[in-house]
Design a protein around this motif. Sequence first.
Motif, mmCIF file in Angstrom:
data_model
loop_
_atom_site.group_PDB
_atom_site.id
_atom_site.type_symbol
_atom_site.label_atom_id
_atom_site.label_comp_id
_atom_site.label_asym_id
_atom_site.label_seq_id
_atom_site.Cartn_x
_atom_site.Cartn_y
_atom_site.Cartn_z
ATOM 1 N N LYS A 91 0.832 -1.205 0.000
ATOM 2 C CA LYS A 91 0.000 0.000 0.000
ATOM 3 C C LYS A 91 0.867 1.257 0.000
ATOM 4 N N MET A 92 1.944 1.242 0.776
ATOM 5 C CA MET A 92 2.804 2.428 0.817
ATOM 6 C C MET A 92 3.380 2.730 -0.563
ATOM 7 N N VAL A 93 3.812 1.698 -1.255
ATOM 8 C CA VAL A 93 4.397 1.892 -2.583
ATOM 9 C C VAL A 93 3.318 2.270 -3.599
ATOM 10 N N THR A 94 2.229 1.544 -3.591
ATOM 11 C CA THR A 94 1.171 1.760 -4.578
ATOM 12 C C THR A 94 0.436 3.086 -4.363
ATOM 13 N N ASN A 95 0.080 3.376 -3.133
ATOM 14 C CA ASN A 95 -0.724 4.570 -2.855
ATOM 15 C C ASN A 95 0.081 5.863 -2.881
ATOM 16 N N TYR A 96 1.316 5.822 -2.401
ATOM 17 C CA TYR A 96 2.094 7.055 -2.277
ATOM 18 C C TYR A 96 3.097 7.265 -3.408
ATOM 19 N N LYS A 97 3.401 6.216 -4.142
ATOM 20 C CA LYS A 97 4.330 6.307 -5.276
ATOM 21 C C LYS A 97 5.584 7.120 -4.908
ATOM 22 N N PRO A 98 6.373 6.618 -3.977
ATOM 23 C CA PRO A 98 7.540 7.379 -3.535
ATOM 24 C C PRO A 98 8.576 7.543 -4.640
ATOM 25 N N SER A 99 9.340 8.619 -4.545
ATOM 26 C CA SER A 99 10.417 8.838 -5.517
ATOM 27 C C SER A 99 11.634 7.993 -5.184
ATOM 28 N N VAL A 100 11.755 7.598 -3.937
ATOM 29 C CA VAL A 100 12.848 6.728 -3.503
ATOM 30 C C VAL A 100 12.395 5.997 -2.237
ATOM 31 N N VAL A 101 12.890 4.789 -2.071
ATOM 32 C CA VAL A 101 12.684 4.034 -0.839
ATOM 33 C C VAL A 101 14.042 3.881 -0.185
ATOM 34 N N ILE A 102 14.099 4.228 1.091
ATOM 35 C CA ILE A 102 15.336 4.054 1.843
ATOM 36 C C ILE A 102 15.109 2.893 2.798
ATOM 37 N N ALA A 103 15.884 1.835 2.602
ATOM 38 C CA ALA A 103 15.736 0.619 3.395
ATOM 39 C C ALA A 103 16.869 0.542 4.403
ATOM 40 N N PHE A 104 16.524 0.610 5.678
ATOM 41 C CA PHE A 104 17.500 0.532 6.767
ATOM 42 C C PHE A 104 17.585 -0.911 7.240
ATOM 43 N N TYR A 105 18.753 -1.513 7.048
ATOM 44 C CA TYR A 105 18.967 -2.924 7.395
ATOM 45 C C TYR A 105 19.824 -3.079 8.635
ATOM 46 N N GLU A 106 19.459 -4.026 9.460
ATOM 47 C CA GLU A 106 20.275 -4.448 10.594
ATOM 48 C C GLU A 106 20.859 -5.804 10.217
ATOM 49 N N PRO A 107 22.188 -5.893 10.032
ATOM 50 C CA PRO A 107 22.793 -7.138 9.536
ATOM 51 C C PRO A 107 22.505 -8.375 10.388
ATOM 52 N N SER A 108 22.285 -8.191 11.682
ATOM 53 C CA SER A 108 22.057 -9.353 12.542
ATOM 54 C C SER A 108 20.596 -9.803 12.562
ATOM 55 N N ALA A 121 9.193 -2.328 -4.092
ATOM 56 C CA ALA A 121 9.464 -1.019 -4.697
ATOM 57 C C ALA A 121 10.250 -1.187 -5.996
ATOM 58 N N ARG A 122 11.265 -2.035 -5.970
ATOM 59 C CA ARG A 122 12.053 -2.272 -7.195
ATOM 60 C C ARG A 122 11.170 -2.827 -8.311
ATOM 61 N N SER A 123 10.212 -3.692 -7.952
ATOM 62 C CA SER A 123 9.329 -4.266 -8.972
ATOM 63 C C SER A 123 8.451 -3.203 -9.622
ATOM 64 N N LYS A 124 8.302 -2.077 -8.950
ATOM 65 C CA LYS A 124 7.520 -0.952 -9.487
ATOM 66 C C LYS A 124 8.435 0.149 -10.022
ATOM 67 N N ASP A 125 9.705 -0.203 -10.252
ATOM 68 C CA ASP A 125 10.704 0.719 -10.802
ATOM 69 C C ASP A 125 10.969 1.934 -9.924
ATOM 70 N N ILE A 126 10.863 1.752 -8.624
ATOM 71 C CA ILE A 126 11.194 2.814 -7.681
ATOM 72 C C ILE A 126 12.597 2.532 -7.157
ATOM 73 N N PRO A 127 13.482 3.517 -7.224
ATOM 74 C CA PRO A 127 14.841 3.282 -6.735
ATOM 75 C C PRO A 127 14.854 3.016 -5.235
ATOM 76 N N VAL A 128 15.723 2.121 -4.829
ATOM 77 C CA VAL A 128 15.867 1.753 -3.425
ATOM 78 C C VAL A 128 17.302 2.047 -3.011
ATOM 79 N N ARG A 129 17.432 2.787 -1.942
ATOM 80 C CA ARG A 129 18.744 3.055 -1.355
ATOM 81 C C ARG A 129 18.849 2.231 -0.082
ATOM 82 N N THR A 130 19.908 1.480 0.022
ATOM 83 C CA THR A 130 20.096 0.585 1.150
ATOM 84 C C THR A 130 21.068 1.199 2.151
ATOM 85 N N VAL A 131 20.679 1.183 3.406
ATOM 86 C CA VAL A 131 21.534 1.663 4.486
ATOM 87 C C VAL A 131 21.733 0.488 5.444
ATOM 88 N N ILE A 132 22.979 0.111 5.632
ATOM 89 C CA ILE A 132 23.314 -0.983 6.544
ATOM 90 C C ILE A 132 23.739 -0.369 7.870
#
Length: 154
Positions: A91-108, A121-132
């Motif tokens: 819903k967040m991706v479909t309804n809001y159509k973000p210009s970028v998604v920032i994904a905050f990952y915890e390695p553990s 988001a990638r499947s909808k051609d929205i760029p994803v920035r990954t933060v570890i």
Amino acid sequence: SREFEDLRQVHDVLSRYAEIHAQDYPDIPLVLVSGHAQRGADVLAEMIWPDYGPVLTEPADWQTHTPERCKCANDPTATYCKLAGIVRNEKMVTNYKPSVVIAFYEPSAANRGTNHAADYARSKDIPVRTVIASPKASAPVVEAPVDTTNPLDF
């Protein structure tokens, strides 16, 4: 990730995006869309974002079972909808159509919801920035206590 705990790192990343956006689009507000989890990256981002712009939240509806998708919809013993996070992410991706998604990952951590949101988001051609998450500082070395009865020891 619900396990992402580094407020400074979230602040550094989001404030940089806000600065760049303000330079490039000074008349257009930058909006944070959050899954509104009660711990982790969502809550950290929501804490700092009001300094930069509006916050829109899309919390998961853990109580509503969606019969067309949810295996637990017909399970009278189910106390929550196991697909609520997935439905919320989509819903967040479909309804809001973000210009970028920032994904905050915890390695553990397993990061299942974060992975799903980023992949969707990638499947909808929205760029994803990954933060570890930055590695946590190792625990300080604890030495034997100083003998304070002998003034030469300290």
